[in-house]
Design an enzyme around this catalytic site. Structure first.
Site, PDB file in Angstrom:
ATOM      1  N   CYS A 171      -4.444  -1.438  -1.891  1.00 35.62           N
ATOM      2  CA  CYS A 171      -4.631   0.002  -2.034  1.00 35.62           C
ATOM      3  C   CYS A 171      -5.619   0.235  -3.175  1.00 35.62           C
ATOM      4  O   CYS A 171      -5.374  -0.229  -4.305  1.00 35.62           O
ATOM      5  CB  CYS A 171      -3.287   0.645  -2.360  1.00 35.62           C
TER       6      CYS A 171
ATOM      7  N   TYR B 287      -0.704   8.386  -2.239  1.00 34.88           N
ATOM      8  CA  TYR B 287      -0.961   8.116  -3.656  1.00 34.88           C
ATOM      9  C   TYR B 287      -2.222   8.851  -4.139  1.00 34.88           C
ATOM     10  O   TYR B 287      -2.338   9.180  -5.320  1.00 34.88           O
ATOM     11  CB  TYR B 287      -1.218   6.623  -3.876  1.00 34.88           C
TER      12      TYR B 287
ATOM     13  N   ASP C 187       0.878  -1.180   0.000  1.00 36.82           N
ATOM     14  CA  ASP C 187       0.000   0.000   0.000  1.00 36.82           C
ATOM     15  C   ASP C 187       0.913   1.228   0.000  1.00 36.82           C
ATOM     16  O   ASP C 187       2.130   1.114   0.201  1.00 36.82           O
ATOM     17  CB  ASP C 187      -0.883  -0.012   1.259  1.00 36.82           C
ATOM     18  N   SER C 188       0.301   2.400  -0.168  1.00 38.69           N
ATOM     19  CA  SER C 188       1.081   3.629  -0.079  1.00 38.69           C
ATOM     20  C   SER C 188       1.622   3.839   1.329  1.00 38.69           C
ATOM     21  O   SER C 188       2.530   4.647   1.519  1.00 38.69           O
ATOM     22  CB  SER C 188       0.201   4.824  -0.445  1.00 38.69           C
TER      23      SER C 188
ATOM     24  N   CYS D 254     -11.061   3.340   0.770  1.00 39.42           N
ATOM     25  CA  CYS D 254      -9.606   3.492   0.869  1.00 39.42           C
ATOM     26  C   CYS D 254      -9.193   2.597   2.033  1.00 39.42           C
ATOM     27  O   CYS D 254      -9.873   2.586   3.076  1.00 39.42           O
ATOM     28  CB  CYS D 254      -9.240   4.948   1.151  1.00 39.42           C
ATOM     29  N   THR D 255      -8.112   1.873   1.864  1.00 39.02           N
ATOM     30  CA  THR D 255      -7.762   0.879   2.890  1.00 39.02           C
ATOM     31  C   THR D 255      -7.320   1.512   4.214  1.00 39.02           C
ATOM     32  O   THR D 255      -7.263   0.842   5.236  1.00 39.02           O
ATOM     33  CB  THR D 255      -6.675  -0.080   2.363  1.00 39.02           C
ATOM     34  N   HIS D 256      -7.016   2.799   4.204  1.00 33.14           N
ATOM     35  CA  HIS D 256      -6.702   3.481   5.465  1.00 33.14           C
ATOM     36  C   HIS D 256      -7.954   3.686   6.337  1.00 33.14           C
ATOM     37  O   HIS D 256      -7.853   3.731   7.560  1.00 33.14           O
ATOM     38  CB  HIS D 256      -6.128   4.884   5.192  1.00 33.14           C
TER      39      HIS D 256
END
Ligand code: DGL
Length: 272
Positions: free
Chosen positions: A74, A42, A10-11, A192-194
């Site tokens: 991501c 990103y 991921d970023s 978003c994976t965050h």
């Protein structure tokens, strides 16, 4: 059976939300996770940057760790780069992450769905195509969340959630009213994976009865299916994990200690 590790990137820290589900669903597999924090975020960068980073990390993972499969953890990198990665690595299994619009369409009763994602994901042709497959079923209110992934990482590094809470309030407020009456949003896609790491703040803001939909578990199921069909699934092993970052090792260390069953050293990497 193939005992090589699965690569995940991921970023930054967000892909750890996918890694949590992968480790839970595939307990015998070894994983190597790369946080590209030195080149993040990103979500507000152009496609050329995200594609270049995704290519470099994929080359690194295949060249240095001989991974058997890649999970692009991501949404932004999946949207911008997964087609390129698949073209450049024919026959190599690559799983991506996309905002869970279909599960949200199946879950909503009010037929109004909020989608939080990066600007890059929402602007991508891939997302627009996905949206086109479900936009007859419900109304999707798509909210670009500039700065939110960075605010999540800032909270991990400093413990100060002030900016994170302010951004969650700004973006959830901008989507409209949440609730279960006609015209209200009853389902929120974390695209978003965050964002699963801001789930508690979002729940407080939109109400705990609103369904928040993330993608970790479907991605883990898809990864398992692919491993099974290609006869690569491990049925024994204790599940080792390596962590590397192109940014600050201490940040990934702190996040992994908080969110994973993991202790160890993070490797500092320069991946060009
Ligand atoms: N975690 C990434 C995603 O799922 C993006 C965060 C960033 O902007 O770097 O889209």
């Amino acid at each position: 059976m193939n005992t090589h590790p699965i690569g995940v990137f991921d970023s930054g820290l967000g892909g750890l939300s996918i890694l949590q589900a992968l480790q839970a669903g595939l307990p015998c597999e070894d994983f190597i996770y790369i946080a590209d924090s030195g080149h993040a975020p990103y979500g507000e960068r152009d496609d050329a940057h995200v594609i270049a980073r995704s290519r470099a990390i994929t080359r690194y993972l295949r060249g240095h760790h001989d991974i058997k499969m890649l999970v692009v953890a991501c949404n932004t990198a999946t949207a911008a780069a997964i087609d390129t990665l698949r073209q450049e690595h024919p026959g190599f299994p690559i799983v991506g992450v996309e905002p869970a619009l279909k599960p949200a369409a199946a879950a909503t009763h009010t037929r109004r769905i909020g989608v939080m994602a990066t600007r890059g994901t929402l602007a991508s042709a891939r997302f627009q195509t996905l949206l086109g497959t479900v936009d007859q079923q419900a109304e999707f209110i798509c909210q670009p969340c500039d700065g939110l992934a960075e605010a999540i990482e800032h909270t991990v590094s400093t413990g100060d959630a002030t900016n994170l809470i302010a951004l969650c309030a700004l973006y959830s407020g901008a989507m409209g009213q949440f609730g279960h009456e006609t015209g209200q949003i009853d389902t929120l896609v974390l695209g978003c994976t965050h964002y699963p790491f801001a789930q508690d703040h979002l729940c407080t803001l939109v109400g705990s009865s609103i369904q928040l939909i993330a993608t970790g578990e479907p991605v883990a199921r898809q990864t398992k299916r692919l491993l099974q069909t290609s006869a690569m699934l491990r049925t024994s092993g204790s599940g080792q994990l390596k962590l590397g970052t192109t940014g600050q090792a201490g940040l990934l260390q702190a996040a992994a200690a908080q969110w994973l069953p993991w202790q160890g050293d993070v490797e500092s990497l320069s991946i060009a």
